[in-house]
Design a protein around this motif. Structure first.
Motif, short mmCIF file in Angstrom:
data_model
loop_
_atom_site.label_atom_id
_atom_site.label_comp_id
_atom_site.label_asym_id
_atom_site.label_seq_id
_atom_site.Cartn_x
_atom_site.Cartn_y
_atom_site.Cartn_z
N ARG A 251 0.97 -1.44 0.00
CA ARG A 251 0.19 0.09 -0.34
C ARG A 251 0.99 0.87 -0.19
O ARG A 251 0.86 2.03 -1.02
CB ARG A 251 -0.92 -0.04 1.17
CG ARG A 251 -1.73 1.19 1.59
CD ARG A 251 -2.55 1.50 2.65
NE ARG A 251 -1.20 1.20 3.86
CZ ARG A 251 -2.26 1.02 5.53
NH1 ARG A 251 -3.10 1.09 5.45
NH2 ARG A 251 -1.02 1.26 6.10
N TYR B 47 -8.15 -1.98 5.95
CA TYR B 47 -8.38 -2.57 4.94
C TYR B 47 -9.31 -1.72 4.16
O TYR B 47 -9.65 -2.41 2.97
CB TYR B 47 -7.34 -3.10 3.88
CG TYR B 47 -6.29 -3.41 4.88
CD1 TYR B 47 -4.83 -2.22 4.25
CD2 TYR B 47 -5.73 -3.90 5.74
CE1 TYR B 47 -3.90 -2.61 5.48
CE2 TYR B 47 -4.25 -4.54 6.62
CZ TYR B 47 -3.81 -4.04 6.12
OH TYR B 47 -2.57 -3.64 6.96
N LEU C 233 -9.26 -1.71 0.27
CA LEU C 233 -8.44 -3.14 -0.27
C LEU C 233 -9.71 -4.12 -1.43
O LEU C 233 -10.71 -4.35 -0.64
CB LEU C 233 -7.96 -3.79 0.05
CG LEU C 233 -6.96 -5.54 0.30
CD1 LEU C 233 -5.69 -5.24 -0.53
CD2 LEU C 233 -6.31 -5.77 1.23
#
Length: 337
Positions: A103, A132, A135
């Protein structure tokens, strides 16, 4: 969908029941008797293994984590991976170091986990979605020994992580098959991040599989509880002693369950009786330990070139980065060597 966890199953609904029946019938009628280690991992077995990773004797998790902590930024820069694929992901605890580095490197888009346990995939996947939110997180229930299917729709390049020294659970015949299956699915630019425990003093190795608190012994005996529940078997787990030994010739630790007495155990679902002499053993797990030259050569024979090799400060554990070796492809896209 971004921020949402998606779970898929690549195997038919009766796959694990059929596989368990086949493995137990073959293993308990063989000489010597054996059971595959994948049957340790029901919910209780997974909990026990997480306890094992925290034990003072069990160095592999700490050693690998130390390498990842130091090298994950370098791994992200070297691979530029848009997708992290993790084989046998379990709790995905160490995964966060790689996710954070990818990331921060600006390439991370998705994470795909493959594991035999739907519960472990779901728990870890939902937690990662919370941590996240941007994600894309997917999980796939599969048996890596028979159905290693990397997610083709995931954006590349892909970094395939096989951590924890799990490679050592595969014997000398299974490892080449694993490399071949993986190599066929890797595209140019993809990479393999592999954790491997190294050969060292048996005085360090054996206690890692036979701790003073007896957690590993409970983990080992848990396979018998799985058979009791799933097959209606009548094992008395306490009638088996946990044993861990170093096999010098094969350079591997072997976990075994040794019958404390002569006994006969009914397994109604298989319509069989397993008979044990006093002192007779069931091989429940192998943990092969590696040397750099041999492992590098073994990977090369499987079509994988090692690019980087790192160890912890004490040289106990290795983490290596490898890529698909150049090879001709036939008109079906299959790699030929």
């Amino acid at each position: 969908m971004t921020g949402r966890f998606a779970l898929t199953r690549r195997l038919p609904g009766d796959y694990f029941t059929d596989a368990l029946h086949t493995d137990v019938l073959k293993g308990l009628t063989g000489r010597p008797k054996s059971l595959p280690p994948k049957w340790f991992y029901d919910a209780r077995g997974s909990e026990l293994f997480e306890e094992i990773t925290q034990l003072p004797e069990y160095y592999p998790t700490r050693a690998e984590h130390a390498i990842l902590r130091e090298r994950s930024a370098e791994i992200a820069a070297a691979t530029g991976a848009r997708t992290l694929v993790e084989l046998g992901s379990g709790s995905s605890r160490k995964t966060r170091l790689l996710l954070d580095s990818l990331r921060d490197h600006g390439t991370l888009e998705s994470y795909a986990a493959l594991d035999v346990s739907a519960d472990a995939l779901r728990e870890a996947g939902e937690q990662l979605c919370r941590e996240y939110p941007e994600l894309r997180v997917t999980g796939c229930v599969t048996d890596l020994e028979t159905d290693l299917g990397l997610p083709e729709e995931a954006p590349g390049p892909r970094l395939v992580a096989f951590l924890g020294g799990t490679l050592g659970n595969l014997d000398g015949d299974a490892r080449p098959a694993f490399y071949a299956a993986l190599r066929r699915q890797l595209s140019p630019g993809d990479a393999l991040l592999l954790g491997a425990d190294l050969v060292k003093d048996p005085g360090v190795l054996v206690p890692a599989y036979d701790d003073a608190q007896g957690v590993t012994a409970e983990f080992d005996r848990n396979v018998l509880r799985v058979l009791n529940r799933e097959l209606g078997a009548a094992f008395d787990p306490e009638s088996f002693e946990h044993v861990a030994v170093w096999n010098e010739d094969e350079e591997r630790v072997e976990m075994r369950l040794r019958s404390r007495r002569a006994q006969a155990v009914e397994l109604p679902a298989l319509e069989m009786t397993a008979e044990f002499e006093e002192g007779e053993e069931i091989l429940t797990e192998i943990a092969v330990k590696f040397r750099r030259d041999r492992l590098t050569a073994e990977l090369a024979r499987g079509g994988l070139e090692v690019d980087r090799w790192w160890t912890d400060e004490e040289g106990r554990f290795a983490l290596l980065l490898a890529g698909p070796a150049p090879a001709a492809a036939d008109d079906r896209g299959a790699v030929s060597r």
